[in-house]
Design a protein around this motif. Structure first.
Motif, PDB file in Angstrom:
ATOM      1  N   ASN A  36      34.494  40.988  41.041  1.00 20.47           N
ATOM      2  CA  ASN A  36      33.653  41.796  40.758  1.00 20.47           C
ATOM      3  C   ASN A  36      32.325  41.609  40.775  1.00 20.47           C
ATOM      4  O   ASN A  36      32.127  42.313  39.775  1.00 20.47           O
ATOM      5  CB  ASN A  36      34.551  43.162  39.642  1.00 20.47           C
ATOM      6  CG  ASN A  36      35.563  43.701  40.284  1.00 20.47           C
ATOM      7  OD1 ASN A  36      36.288  44.644  41.811  1.00 20.47           O
ATOM      8  ND2 ASN A  36      36.591  44.519  39.911  1.00 20.47           N
ATOM      9  N   ARG A  37      32.301  40.591  41.155  1.00 21.06           N
ATOM     10  CA  ARG A  37      31.086  39.273  40.762  1.00 21.06           C
ATOM     11  C   ARG A  37      30.766  40.035  41.901  1.00 21.06           C
ATOM     12  O   ARG A  37      31.241  39.721  42.995  1.00 21.06           O
ATOM     13  CB  ARG A  37      31.396  38.117  40.248  1.00 21.06           C
ATOM     14  CG  ARG A  37      32.164  38.750  39.418  1.00 21.06           C
ATOM     15  CD  ARG A  37      32.355  37.449  38.087  1.00 21.06           C
ATOM     16  NE  ARG A  37      32.904  37.775  36.743  1.00 21.06           N
ATOM     17  CZ  ARG A  37      31.598  37.885  35.686  1.00 21.06           C
ATOM     18  NH1 ARG A  37      30.597  37.340  36.223  1.00 21.06           N
ATOM     19  NH2 ARG A  37      32.337  37.872  34.750  1.00 21.06           N
ATOM     20  N   VAL A  38      28.995  39.305  41.891  1.00 28.03           N
ATOM     21  CA  VAL A  38      27.980  39.338  43.068  1.00 28.03           C
ATOM     22  C   VAL A  38      27.116  37.508  42.427  1.00 28.03           C
ATOM     23  O   VAL A  38      26.666  37.545  41.453  1.00 28.03           O
ATOM     24  CB  VAL A  38      26.745  40.122  43.497  1.00 28.03           C
ATOM     25  CG1 VAL A  38      27.532  41.582  44.039  1.00 28.03           C
ATOM     26  CG2 VAL A  38      26.571  41.270  42.232  1.00 28.03           C
ATOM     27  N   LEU A  39      26.564  36.869  43.233  1.00 31.71           N
ATOM     28  CA  LEU A  39      26.089  35.813  43.650  1.00 31.71           C
ATOM     29  C   LEU A  39      24.955  36.132  43.809  1.00 31.71           C
ATOM     30  O   LEU A  39      24.119  36.478  44.998  1.00 31.71           O
ATOM     31  CB  LEU A  39      26.458  34.396  43.760  1.00 31.71           C
ATOM     32  CG  LEU A  39      26.038  32.702  43.667  1.00 31.71           C
ATOM     33  CD1 LEU A  39      26.404  32.980  42.273  1.00 31.71           C
ATOM     34  CD2 LEU A  39      26.559  32.206  44.729  1.00 31.71           C
ATOM     35  N   VAL A  40      23.365  35.708  43.213  1.00 33.88           N
ATOM     36  CA  VAL A  40      22.800  36.253  43.126  1.00 33.88           C
ATOM     37  C   VAL A  40      21.314  34.981  43.161  1.00 33.88           C
ATOM     38  O   VAL A  40      21.508  34.557  42.436  1.00 33.88           O
ATOM     39  CB  VAL A  40      21.459  37.572  42.407  1.00 33.88           C
ATOM     40  CG1 VAL A  40      20.572  38.326  42.173  1.00 33.88           C
ATOM     41  CG2 VAL A  40      22.974  38.708  42.072  1.00 33.88           C
ATOM     42  N   GLU A  41      20.284  34.897  44.499  1.00 29.64           N
ATOM     43  CA  GLU A  41      19.450  34.282  44.494  1.00 29.64           C
ATOM     44  C   GLU A  41      18.432  34.025  43.086  1.00 29.64           C
ATOM     45  O   GLU A  41      18.195  34.909  43.194  1.00 29.64           O
ATOM     46  CB  GLU A  41      18.663  34.499  45.483  1.00 29.64           C
ATOM     47  CG  GLU A  41      17.585  33.714  45.810  1.00 29.64           C
ATOM     48  CD  GLU A  41      17.317  33.678  47.503  1.00 29.64           C
ATOM     49  OE1 GLU A  41      17.133  32.300  48.508  1.00 29.64           O
ATOM     50  OE2 GLU A  41      16.558  34.581  47.931  1.00 29.64           O
ATOM     51  N   ASN A  42      18.321  33.124  42.910  1.00 34.30           N
ATOM     52  CA  ASN A  42      17.492  32.581  41.501  1.00 34.30           C
ATOM     53  C   ASN A  42      17.596  33.532  40.051  1.00 34.30           C
ATOM     54  O   ASN A  42      16.624  33.852  39.572  1.00 34.30           O
ATOM     55  CB  ASN A  42      16.040  32.514  41.698  1.00 34.30           C
ATOM     56  CG  ASN A  42      15.825  31.571  42.790  1.00 34.30           C
ATOM     57  OD1 ASN A  42      16.465  29.860  42.781  1.00 34.30           O
ATOM     58  ND2 ASN A  42      15.097  31.977  43.225  1.00 34.30           N
ATOM     59  N   ILE A  43      19.342  34.179  40.090  1.00 38.00           N
ATOM     60  CA  ILE A  43      19.061  34.523  39.058  1.00 38.00           C
ATOM     61  C   ILE A  43      21.008  34.006  38.595  1.00 38.00           C
ATOM     62  O   ILE A  43      21.368  33.418  38.570  1.00 38.00           O
ATOM     63  CB  ILE A  43      19.609  36.658  39.645  1.00 38.00           C
ATOM     64  CG1 ILE A  43      18.881  37.435  39.784  1.00 38.00           C
ATOM     65  CG2 ILE A  43      20.564  37.404  38.266  1.00 38.00           C
ATOM     66  CD1 ILE A  43      17.407  37.430  39.100  1.00 38.00           C
TER      67      ILE A  43
END
Length: 109
Positions: A36-43
């Motif tokens: 239930n996780r997402v990898l977000v650019e520069n976050i």
């Protein structure tokens, strides 16, 4: 751990609504469905200490993104340029499309 249905996909623009990076906008790089996780650019940047290796000859401190829970981000609508909730609409040919709840515009291109 319960696996929930995540409406986010790779390359979606999202806005962070909770946490240390609240208010920032980024692009989804990867979706971890089971966690239930997402990898977000520069976050959610973190620092990792790494030993010298074949890939990283120098070693030292490496800064990279860490995954955040998908409930802490909201999908950005391309038309109204604001974070929105989405609904799913089934078309005549049986395909599902994501629709903005504010402006009723299709989010999928």
């Amino acid at each position: 751990m319960m696996c929930e249905k995540i409406e986010l996909k790779k390359d979606d623009r999202v806005k962070v609504i909770a946490g240390k990076d609240k208010g920032k906008i980024g692009k989804v790089l990867k979706v971890h469905q089971k966690k239930n996780r997402v990898l977000v650019e520069n976050i959610n940047k973190i620092k990792r200490h790494s030993r010298p290796s074949a890939q990283n000859r120098q070693g030292g401190i490496v800064e990279r993104e860490a995954a955040i829970h998908w409930s802490n981000v909201m999908l950005m609508c391309n038309k109204c340029m604001s974070p929105v909730r989405i609904k799913t609409q089934i078309l005549e040919d049986g395909k599902k499309k994501r629709v903005c709840r504010k402006c009723d515009e299709f989010i999928d291109s």
